[in-house]
Every structure is written in C-alpha cells, then in structure tokens.
Motif scaffolding. Structure first.
Motif, mmCIF file in Angstrom:
data_model
loop_
_atom_site.group_PDB
_atom_site.id
_atom_site.type_symbol
_atom_site.label_atom_id
_atom_site.label_comp_id
_atom_site.label_asym_id
_atom_site.label_seq_id
_atom_site.Cartn_x
_atom_site.Cartn_y
_atom_site.Cartn_z
ATOM 1 N N THR A 41 37.420 32.404 -9.632
ATOM 2 C CA THR A 41 36.305 33.291 -9.296
ATOM 3 C C THR A 41 35.524 33.750 -10.518
ATOM 4 N N HIS A 42 36.226 34.248 -11.525
ATOM 5 C CA HIS A 42 35.521 34.792 -12.686
ATOM 6 C C HIS A 42 34.785 33.714 -13.470
ATOM 7 N N ALA A 43 35.409 32.575 -13.651
ATOM 8 C CA ALA A 43 34.745 31.488 -14.382
ATOM 9 C C ALA A 43 33.490 31.024 -13.635
ATOM 10 N N ILE A 44 33.579 30.917 -12.313
ATOM 11 C CA ILE A 44 32.420 30.488 -11.515
ATOM 12 C C ILE A 44 31.278 31.490 -11.649
ATOM 13 N N CYS A 45 31.597 32.761 -11.441
ATOM 14 C CA CYS A 45 30.546 33.791 -11.487
ATOM 15 C C CYS A 45 29.934 33.911 -12.876
ATOM 16 N N GLU A 46 30.764 33.854 -13.906
ATOM 17 C CA GLU A 46 30.237 33.921 -15.277
ATOM 18 C C GLU A 46 29.349 32.704 -15.565
ATOM 19 N N TYR A 47 29.754 31.538 -15.104
ATOM 20 C CA TYR A 47 28.953 30.333 -15.315
ATOM 21 C C TYR A 47 27.595 30.460 -14.615
ATOM 22 N N LEU A 48 27.617 30.865 -13.349
ATOM 23 C CA LEU A 48 26.364 31.009 -12.607
ATOM 24 C C LEU A 48 25.452 32.052 -13.234
ATOM 25 N N GLU A 49 26.045 33.121 -13.761
ATOM 26 C CA GLU A 49 25.253 34.173 -14.402
ATOM 27 C C GLU A 49 24.527 33.631 -15.633
ATOM 28 N N LYS A 50 25.177 32.726 -16.362
ATOM 29 C CA LYS A 50 24.549 32.140 -17.556
ATOM 30 C C LYS A 50 23.591 31.008 -17.192
ATOM 31 N N ALA A 51 24.017 30.142 -16.265
ATOM 32 C CA ALA A 51 23.222 28.954 -15.948
ATOM 33 C C ALA A 51 22.035 29.256 -15.038
ATOM 34 N N HIS A 52 22.197 30.238 -14.163
ATOM 35 C CA HIS A 52 21.155 30.586 -13.188
ATOM 36 C C HIS A 52 21.006 32.106 -13.170
ATOM 37 N N PRO A 53 20.386 32.695 -14.200
ATOM 38 C CA PRO A 53 20.383 34.152 -14.355
ATOM 39 C C PRO A 53 19.412 34.919 -13.467
ATOM 40 N N ASN A 54 18.805 34.250 -12.521
ATOM 41 C CA ASN A 54 17.867 34.951 -11.650
ATOM 42 C C ASN A 54 18.271 34.742 -10.194
ATOM 43 N N PRO A 55 18.707 35.758 -9.459
ATOM 44 C CA PRO A 55 18.781 37.168 -9.870
ATOM 45 C C PRO A 55 20.002 37.437 -10.741
ATOM 46 N N ARG A 56 19.859 38.432 -11.568
ATOM 47 C CA ARG A 56 20.937 38.809 -12.483
ATOM 48 C C ARG A 56 21.930 39.700 -11.753
ATOM 49 N N LEU A 57 23.216 39.391 -11.878
ATOM 50 C CA LEU A 57 24.242 40.176 -11.185
ATOM 51 C C LEU A 57 25.150 40.947 -12.138
ATOM 52 N N LEU A 58 24.902 40.822 -13.425
ATOM 53 C CA LEU A 58 25.542 41.691 -14.416
ATOM 54 C C LEU A 58 24.410 42.333 -15.211
ATOM 55 N N PRO A 59 24.362 43.657 -15.236
ATOM 56 C CA PRO A 59 23.226 44.350 -15.871
ATOM 57 C C PRO A 59 23.089 44.044 -17.356
ATOM 58 N N PHE A 60 21.853 44.197 -17.867
ATOM 59 C CA PHE A 60 21.592 44.037 -19.299
ATOM 60 C C PHE A 60 22.154 45.213 -20.090
ATOM 61 N N VAL A 61 22.015 46.418 -19.533
ATOM 62 C CA VAL A 61 22.440 47.631 -20.245
ATOM 63 C C VAL A 61 23.962 47.623 -20.391
ATOM 64 N N ALA A 62 24.429 47.839 -21.604
ATOM 65 C CA ALA A 62 25.851 47.644 -21.922
ATOM 66 C C ALA A 62 26.790 48.485 -21.068
ATOM 67 N N ASN A 63 26.503 49.794 -20.912
ATOM 68 C CA ASN A 63 27.428 50.637 -20.157
ATOM 69 C C ASN A 63 27.430 50.286 -18.673
ATOM 70 N N GLU A 64 26.275 49.881 -18.139
ATOM 71 C CA GLU A 64 26.203 49.474 -16.732
ATOM 72 C C GLU A 64 26.933 48.146 -16.522
ATOM 73 N N CYS A 65 26.793 47.248 -17.488
ATOM 74 C CA CYS A 65 27.495 45.970 -17.410
ATOM 75 C C CYS A 65 29.005 46.192 -17.468
ATOM 76 N N ALA A 66 29.442 47.105 -18.333
ATOM 77 C CA ALA A 66 30.870 47.406 -18.444
ATOM 78 C C ALA A 66 31.419 47.963 -17.128
ATOM 79 N N GLU A 67 30.655 48.830 -16.476
ATOM 80 C CA GLU A 67 31.099 49.400 -15.199
ATOM 81 C C GLU A 67 31.136 48.332 -14.110
#
Length: 198
Positions: A41-67
């Motif tokens: 699950t995590h590898a798939i989602c991280e890959y999709l977030e990098k390869a297809h970043p629109n829409p973005r599902l991990l926020p740009f802002v560091a503290n929001e991304c951490a949460e």
C-alpha cells in the motif's frame, strides 16, 4: 496504464514472481519511461504521488504532510486488528461459507472497531478532513477500511455522527463512488452501503 494485481486471500504466481516477499496489493506501471513495480500500500501510494501528483494527496506544507502521514500509518496499523478479527470472520462466514462462527473474533473485532471510531469521531468533530483542511491519503485509507466493514453492516454509525457525516462526504466524491458498486462474490452488501445519504 496501471495494472493492479490483488487476488484476495491468495498469492497469484505473477505476484510471487515480481519480487522476493511480494504481497498484495501490487501495481505495475507500464506507461512509465521505465516499467515500474510498486508493492504494498505505502509503496503504491508514494509512487502514484510522485508519478501522478495531480491531485496531490500529501500536502506541501511540512506539518500538514506529517499529520497526513501519521494518520495514514495509524489507519494501516490500527485497522489491522479489526481486519484480523471482524473482517476475517465475515469473509469466513460469507465468502468461504464456514459453518463455524468464531464469536470471540467477532466480539474482539467489534470492540476494536468501536474504539477506533471514537478516536476518528473526535477528529471529525474539529476538522474538515482527517488530517486538516484538505483531503489526503489519510482520508482515503480510513474510508477504505470503514467501507470494507460497512459492506457487511458492521459499522455502528449511530454512535459517531461526525464521523458518519465525514464518511458521507467521502463516499459522495466521484472518485470513491465506483468502489461502492463493487460486490464480493456470494454476498450482498448492507442495504445502506451504496446510499450516499445513509
């Protein structure tokens, strides 16, 4: 574009051949410059977030991304207990047609699920989405787990009204609605399962 290989409760030969220790789900992206395989699950989602970043599902802002990452991990880890008890027993009852009901597993799963829902309802009381102001991977992970339990009618929505309102918004999203049409062979979902205003 992407090929998902995920056969419930079994390991198909293609999956075993992908990588040592591979488990479902797995994704093979043949449209990439280099054929890419992401396993888990995590590898798939991280890959999709990098390869297809629109829409973005991990926020740009560091503290929001951490949460978002914290709650995404919490979802995957916390719901494992419910999956191993309640969901496994439902699968045994309805899909595998087991005649022996493990009532201890059902009770343990129901109790575990209620405790998770209390926590999530607290978040839904104060936030538009689980990790803050925008939809993130955390929302999708939590909603996917709740959807699996809700399919069998095991989610006590009446005790968590804010969580129910959040889930109603999530299941009304065009990207989530097709999931509500999926059926598990040999079963019927709960009557309210696909109802957007349940």
């Amino acid at each position: 574009m992407q090929e998902c290989i995920s056969v419930p409760w079994s390991l198909p030969d293609e999956l075993i051949a992908m990588a040592p220790g591979a488990i479902a789900p797995a994704l093979v992206d043949t449209s990439a410059e280099v054929k890419t395989t992401a396993i888990g699950t995590h590898a798939i989602c991280e890959y999709l977030e990098k390869a297809h970043p629109n829409p973005r599902l991990l926020p740009f802002v560091a503290n929001e991304c951490a949460e978002a990452r914290r709650l995404w991990r919490w979802s995957e880890d916390s719901f494992a207990e419910v999956n191993a008890t309640l969901l496994t027993e439902r699968v045994n009852q309805w899909v595998r047609r087991s005649s022996d009901t493990d009532t201890a597993s059902l009770r343990a799963g129901v109790h575990a699920l209620k405790s998770k829902m209390t926590f999530l309802n607290g978040l839904a009381e104060t936030r538009a989405y689980m990790a803050g102001r925008a939809l993130t991977m955390a929302d999708l992970s939590i909603a996917a787990h709740l959807s699996a339990y809700d399919y069998f009618g095991d989610v006590p929505w009446d005790v968590t009204p804010d969580l129910k309102a959040w889930y109603s918004r999530i299941k009304s999203r065009p990207s989530f609605r097709p999931l509500l049409n999926d059926k598990v062979d040999g079963t019927r979902p709960a009557k309210h399962y696909a109802d957007l205003d349940f």
